[in-house]
Scaffold this motif. Sequence first.
Motif, short mmCIF file in Angstrom:
data_model
loop_
_atom_site.label_atom_id
_atom_site.label_comp_id
_atom_site.label_asym_id
_atom_site.label_seq_id
_atom_site.Cartn_x
_atom_site.Cartn_y
_atom_site.Cartn_z
N LYS A 179 0.49 -1.41 0.09
CA LYS A 179 0.63 0.19 0.27
C LYS A 179 1.01 0.92 0.15
N TYR A 180 0.52 1.33 -0.95
CA TYR A 180 1.52 3.62 -1.43
C TYR A 180 3.58 3.22 -1.00
N GLY A 181 4.07 2.06 -0.80
CA GLY A 181 4.77 1.73 -0.64
C GLY A 181 6.48 2.88 -0.98
N ILE A 182 7.40 3.14 -0.47
CA ILE A 182 8.42 3.05 -1.42
C ILE A 182 9.32 2.08 -2.13
N THR A 183 9.37 2.22 -3.67
CA THR A 183 9.96 0.86 -3.96
C THR A 183 11.54 1.48 -4.38
N HIS A 184 11.85 3.21 -4.19
CA HIS A 184 13.38 2.92 -4.45
C HIS A 184 13.56 4.51 -3.45
N VAL A 185 14.18 3.84 -2.20
CA VAL A 185 14.58 5.22 -1.27
C VAL A 185 15.45 6.17 -2.09
N GLY A 186 16.46 5.91 -2.78
CA GLY A 186 17.35 7.13 -3.03
C GLY A 186 16.60 7.89 -4.28
N ASN A 187 15.41 7.59 -4.15
CA ASN A 187 14.29 8.12 -5.52
C ASN A 187 13.29 9.10 -4.64
N TRP A 188 13.68 8.71 -2.58
CA TRP A 188 12.12 8.86 -2.87
C TRP A 188 13.41 10.60 -1.75
N LYS A 189 12.75 11.84 -1.77
CA LYS A 189 13.02 12.69 -1.32
C LYS A 189 12.71 13.43 -0.41
N SER A 190 13.09 12.29 0.74
CA SER A 190 12.81 12.50 1.74
C SER A 190 13.59 12.66 3.32
N ARG A 191 13.14 14.13 3.90
CA ARG A 191 14.25 13.77 4.76
C ARG A 191 14.06 12.05 5.73
N ALA A 193 14.14 9.35 4.89
CA ALA A 193 15.22 8.66 4.32
C ALA A 193 16.62 8.85 4.29
N THR A 194 16.34 10.04 4.09
CA THR A 194 18.09 10.49 4.71
C THR A 194 18.73 9.95 6.30
N TRP A 195 17.83 10.09 6.91
CA TRP A 195 17.71 9.63 8.62
C TRP A 195 18.07 8.38 8.81
N TRP A 196 17.40 7.76 7.76
CA TRP A 196 17.03 6.34 7.93
C TRP A 196 18.06 5.33 7.36
N LEU A 197 18.64 6.37 5.79
CA LEU A 197 19.95 5.73 4.96
C LEU A 197 21.72 6.16 6.63
N GLY A 198 20.46 6.94 7.37
CA GLY A 198 22.43 7.84 8.25
C GLY A 198 23.80 7.93 7.10
N GLU A 199 24.51 6.60 7.59
CA GLU A 199 25.85 7.61 6.69
C GLU A 199 25.96 6.86 5.56
N ARG A 200 25.22 6.09 5.11
CA ARG A 200 25.14 5.36 3.76
C ARG A 200 24.04 6.21 2.69
N SER A 201 23.92 7.14 3.76
CA SER A 201 23.45 7.93 2.30
C SER A 201 23.10 8.24 0.69
N ASN A 202 24.71 8.31 0.89
CA ASN A 202 25.34 8.37 -0.68
C ASN A 202 25.79 6.82 -1.35
N ASP A 203 25.73 6.17 -0.20
CA ASP A 203 26.02 5.10 -1.09
C ASP A 203 24.82 4.26 -1.72
N GLN A 204 24.88 4.23 -3.33
CA GLN A 204 24.92 3.19 -4.01
C GLN A 204 24.36 2.03 -4.01
N ALA A 205 25.47 1.65 -3.77
CA ALA A 205 25.16 -0.29 -3.82
C ALA A 205 23.79 -0.48 -2.70
N PHE A 206 24.86 0.39 -1.46
CA PHE A 206 23.25 -0.29 -0.09
C PHE A 206 22.22 -0.13 -0.63
N ILE A 207 22.40 1.72 -1.43
CA ILE A 207 20.57 2.05 -1.49
C ILE A 207 20.02 0.83 -2.01
#
Length: 289
Positions: A179-191, A193-207
């Motif tokens: 139900k209206y879920g996030i399917t690509h975390v990197g394309n979800w422009k939300s704070r 998402a940034t908080w959840w990804l933490g130190e790996r917010s720029n790690d594309q392989a991890f995302i």
Amino acid sequence: MKKLIMSCFLIAAVSFCKAQETAEFKKVTYPTGYTEQLNVVYAKVGDWEGKMDLYLAPQEKGPSPIVINIHGGGFNKGSKESQTGFNTFFKNGYSVANIAYRLVQVAPAPAAVQDVRCALIYLIKNAKSLNIDPNRIVIMGGSAGGHLALMGGLLGNDTKFDNNCPGVKDVKVAAIIDKYGITHVGNWKSRSATWWLGERSNDQAFIQSVSPLYQVKKNSPPVFIVHGDADPVVPYQQSVDLKNKLDEMGVKNKFMTVPGGEHGKFPADKNSEVNKAIIDFLKELGIHK
């Protein structure tokens, strides 16, 4: 600036947790013959205990299908106690496992994914004693919970996030309800998402590793998707992209658009249509009669 943003998040988190402590939620009601097991511990990670509430169908009818329900909240809020709308499933003989998972205040990504996988594995391991059918497990969630339902089901026998709960060779679900879920975390422009990804917010392989869009395989379980096309929180395009990927890989799916629907805010008649469509989809798959 980054430290300031994180500080604001933490202040908000503390305020939310205090509100959670005093919040009162409705008790789940279920039909005669059902039984409940509340706060069952499905996993332990350090001092944290992953808990689920079980609502089990009558044993005399044999092993039942079960729905794993995952609350939303941007990975930083929400609780299993806020989830009560299971009557459609109870009426069709399903048991329900309503689960909690680690919010970002406890641990960042991929902790929530690990927890959902542990909950799924717990139910598979304990299927016999709980009188549930491990071949008829449905995993469902909304928003961040939709993301986690997709991750839990689409990973299949990929054990990369199962380090806290090893020991099951065949991890699978019969269907996923997104139900209206996030399917690509990197394309979800939300704070969030940034908080959840933490130190790996720029790690594309991890995302990609924590984004459902990249977990779809030809043998993925069937997926039901519902999304409002006026959603201001999780863009409608996130579900369009998932639908396209599922079609590309030949995975059975149904995509239901709610015209003018916002983030989980659908008119009552549309909610009824959605619930009926979900049950019809699961019936078509043979998960219930």
